[in-house]
Write an enzyme that holds these catalytic residues in place. Structure first.
Site, PDB file in Angstrom:
ATOM      1  N   HIS A 136      -4.148  12.934   5.880  1.00  0.00           N
ATOM      2  CA  HIS A 136      -3.251  11.788   5.920  1.00  0.00           C
ATOM      3  C   HIS A 136      -3.182  11.067   4.575  1.00  0.00           C
ATOM      4  CE1 HIS A 136      -1.864   7.724   7.159  1.00  0.00           C
ATOM      5  NE2 HIS A 136      -1.268   8.340   8.164  1.00  0.00           N
TER       6      HIS A 136
ATOM      7  N   ASP B  58      -6.335   4.585   2.347  1.00  0.00           N
ATOM      8  CA  ASP B  58      -6.123   5.615   3.363  1.00  0.00           C
ATOM      9  C   ASP B  58      -7.406   6.423   3.533  1.00  0.00           C
ATOM     10  OD1 ASP B  58      -4.728   7.737   4.983  1.00  0.00           O
ATOM     11  OD2 ASP B  58      -2.968   6.631   4.318  1.00  0.00           O
TER      12      ASP B  58
ATOM     13  N   SER C 159       3.692   5.968   8.919  1.00  0.00           N
ATOM     14  CA  SER C 159       2.800   6.245   7.779  1.00  0.00           C
ATOM     15  C   SER C 159       3.526   6.961   6.661  1.00  0.00           C
ATOM     16  CB  SER C 159       1.616   7.102   8.232  1.00  0.00           C
ATOM     17  OG  SER C 159       0.701   6.360   8.971  1.00  0.00           O
TER      18      SER C 159
END
Length: 769
Positions: free
Chosen positions: A220, A147, A556
């Protein structure tokens, strides 16, 4: 829907390159894929073979070595290098080369206080399913995440009380900007970053845009890592104190390895995915969570994530991926090969209710995480009635920047429609024009999907049906509409949940039509988890706030939920294959909501397996599935033979007549263009606690079909015993059924194997030829 500000970078196996122009001398980045490694060569010897391969097309050995970007020397055999199209074409002619793929930008994008309790795994309240299943919170596991990096100071990554790093760990803690060796500990046991591909294409990273290190500047990566394997943190909450409670990842004692592959540049990003996956496999990672996907479905030979996951399957590493955020359009699901566990996103039962009281007394129950209230009645206006004259007709209701007339908005509550522009900036525009609050209204396509953000004004987000009520009132009030916004309150058990998120990408699987995707669904809307303190909660430059925990939405967020369950299953059943773990999660999933009805979509219509796969994952059931559909690396190579890829495995030759793709032993069934009758082969392995077991077949066929199994009863005498059966799908009346299925549409059904304790359930999707 989550609109990410990072999109992964680039060493992605994209399209098999087209015929190349002889006159083009420009250097480009290509991946040269050579299949798998044998055990007879050392990493240094492999590197030399890659240099030798490059020397065959370069003018000198020095130039060959300088052109090499990455050498994949662990499980994956290949390299990335700067080549001209002519050089790439010459390499592609070599017998040992499987494929040469030009790497291009913008192929991939990044697609929890309540979610685990809602899923039946309440780690904070004594009902500890993980412990009762003897998973030990995943403490024996090493898990990896690809990520945007990690914010190591987050309390979710504390190593307090954890045991020494497992001896099986072979990775490193790579240092860099604002990240040193002390940021790794007994929780974050390894961290790497991959920037060579990015800088080859774009030049050196601007240090003000991101950290040249494993540190996360976006949020994220930190969010998904904390959802996957974050420690239990008490009194965690989003900005304003919302969702306060104990935040935890699903495998809170698992050791975390971080692989930063995402890098931001204006409007584009890329990823060094294959190099990261090669390292993760060699480092000793057992489960990999990847909340990243291509912009469109890619064939397995053109997709670096797919190829990396295939090599992970060879080493029995479970790879879990998000299915994409391009719903509700059909055929948009990505990460679709059968060796990947693909996850769709659903809503859960927690609501942050913000009531709008209209001037006519009607109460609209929206949702909000903006800690404000407007108790007095204030004028209410639609953005379309307050737009400046130059705003295009199709944008008047959108509250886009500099679109509202201050003289019409000042002191009022404004109704802004979702669609164009960001949700947060709509509130910024209302505030600029002098408004005191706004209602974020859904379109018909968005239905009941409501997303929560900490806006700059008192805000309530409403569903499409609620939007219609508000618009109807404004029109009837003829310029005298009023409203007030009550203080928000948190409610559990809200609505019928789960229901599928509108943004969650859907089947059918356009790349692997005989493989039904997504596989399962998991919570992916308004998930609370740790956040990068370098990133504002909205990720927008206009937002100057900083938070430790934040809400985010997308497949996600659903992906690490399922990855955590895979890790718990790996801890309980260390000898199970990655396919067996996938099967256990799929065949125990539920298609029912908390009202006992079939899961619906965002509009309240019955959802299908193209939205939720086998159903909503159930951690409390997956550890004891009864039977599993197992498959090996060799099975996947045979599948690729039928697909048309003949030399994917080292020292593996495709048989003259490989088995048909529909015979891959998968826990679901997808049949495109059925022409009357099809018989497929499957096998199940007994993993139940009682070796002596009898399972009976039952089915709910798609309309117009019959579904039968032979044999229809399976007798097992020991654990680990495997039984084969055939499944025959037949149209009752071929002509009539074809007319009913006209236009290529799919119909759905189910089949199950049952004993006294287990229900092993598989979805069926069929279209007519």
């Amino acid at each position: 829907m989550n609109i990410p500000t990072i999109i992964p970078l680039f060493l992605s196996l994209l399209l098999l390159f087209p015929p190349l122009a002889i006159c083009d001398e420009r250097q480009r980045t290509y991946i040269v894929y050579l299949g798998s490694h044998t055990q007879q060569y050392t990493p240094d010897q492999i590197l030399e073979t890659h240099h030798s391969c490059l020397t065959s097309v370069k003018d000198s050995e020095e130039e060959a070595r300088a052109s090499l970007i990455y050498s994949y020397r662990h499980s994956i055999n290949g390299f990335a290098a700067s080549l001209t199209p002519q050089q790439a074409s010459k390499l592609n002619e070599l017998e040992e080369v499987v494929a040469v793929i030009e790497s291009r930008p913008r192929k991939y994008s990044t697609h929890t206080t309540r979610s685990w309790e809602f899923s039946g795994l309440n780690l904070a309240a004594g009902y500890d399913v993980a412990e009762s299943m003897k998973a030990g919170y995943g403490k024996s596991l090493i898990v990896g995440i690809l990520d945007s990096g990690v914010w190591p100071e987050a309390e979710s990554f504390s190593d307090e009380g954890m045991e020494a790093v497992p001896k099986s760990w072979k990775g490193i803690c790579q240092t860099g900007q604002e990240f040193n060796s002390s940021h790794c500990n007994k929780k974050i046991i390894g961290a790497r970053y991959y920037i060579k591909g990015f800088e080859t294409y774009y030049g050196r990273l601007d240090a003000t845009e991101d950290y040249r290190s494993p540190r996360d500047k976006d949020g994220h990566g930190t969010h998904t890592a904390a959802t996957f394997a974050g420690r239990q943190v008490r009194n965690a909450s989003a900005l304003g104190g919302f969702a306060r409670g104990t935040a935890s990842g699903g495998a809170p004692l698992a050791r975390l390895a971080v692989y930063k592959v995402c890098w931001p540049i204006p409007n584009q990003e890329k990823e060094d995915m294959l190099a990261a996956m090669d390292d993760a496999i060699a480092d000793g990672v057992q489960v990999i969570s990847i909340s990243i996907g291509a912009d469109e479905p890619l064939s397995p030979v053109n997709d670096s994530l797919s190829i990396g996951a295939l090599h992970a399957a060879r080493k029995n590493v479970v790879v879990v991926c998000s299915g994409g955020n391009d719903g509700p359009t059909p055929g948009t699901v990505v990460n679709t090969p059968p060796w990947i566990l693909t996850v769709g996103a659903s809503n859960m039962d927690r609501g942050f209710l913000g009531t709008v009281v209209l001037g006519n007394g009607l109460k609209i129950t929206g949702q909000t995480v903006t800690h404000h209230k407007l108790p007095k009645r204030l004028p209410l206006i639609s953005a379309a009635d307050a737009a400046l004259p130059w705003v295009p007709d199709n944008e008047t209701d959108q509250c886009l920047p500099d679109s509202l007339a201050p003289e019409k908005v000042r002191g009022k509550i404004v109704v802004c429609l979702r669609g164009s522009g960001t949700r947060f900036l709509k509130g910024v525009e209302v505030k600029r024009a002098g408004g005191v609050g706004f209602i974020l209204a859904n379109t018909a396509a968005l239905g009941d999907d409501v997303f929560l953000e900490p806006h700059v004004l008192p805000t309530t987000a409403v569903t499409y049906d609620e939007t219609r009520e508000i618009v109807r009132y404004i029109r009837s009030a003829k310029g005298n509409a009023t409203a007030r916004l009550r203080e928000p309150r948190t409610v559990l058990g809200y609505k019928a949940a789960p229901f599928m998120a509108a943004f969650s990408s859907q089947g059918p699987n356009v790349i692997h039509p005989y493989i039904l995707k997504p596989d399962v669904a998991a919570p992916g809307v308004n998930i609370l988890a740790a956040w990068s303190e370098a990133s504002p909660p909205t990720k927008l430059s206009e937002d100057r706030r900083s938070v430790k925990y934040n809400f985010d939405s997308g497949t996600s967020m659903a992906c690490p939920h399922v990855a955590a369950l895979a890790a718990l299953l790996k801890a309980i059943h260390p000898t199970w294959s990655s396919a067996a773990i996938r099967s256990a999660i799929m065949t125990t999933a539920s298609t029912r909501n908390n009202k006992g009805k079939t899961i619906t979509d965002e509009r309240g219509h019955t959802a299908t397996p193209f939205q939720f796969g086998s159903g909503q994952f159930r951690p409390s059931k997956a550890a004891d599935p009864g039977l599993v559909y197992d498959a090996s690396y060799t099975d996947y190579l045979l599948y690729l033979c039928s697909y048309g890829l003949k030399n994917a495995g080292e020292r593996f030759n495709c048989p003259r007549f490989p088995p048909p793709m529909y015979d891959l032993n998968y826990p679901s069934v997808s049949v495109p263009k059925l022409n009357g009758t099809l018989t497929i082969k499957r096998s199940v392995t007994n993993v139940g606690g009682d070796g002596n077991a009898v399972y009976f077949f039952s089915a709910k066929p798609p309309l117009g079909m019959t579904v039968t199994a032979r044999p229809s009863v399976l007798f097992f005498s020991r654990v680990g015993e495997r039984k084969e059966f055939t499944l025959t799908i037949e149209a009752r009346d071929l002509k009539e059924t074809k007319e009913y299925y006209g236009g290529g549409g799919y119909r759905f059904g189910w089949y199950s194997w049952r004993d006294n304790y287990h229900v092993v359930r598989s979805p069926i999707a069929v279209s007519m030829g």
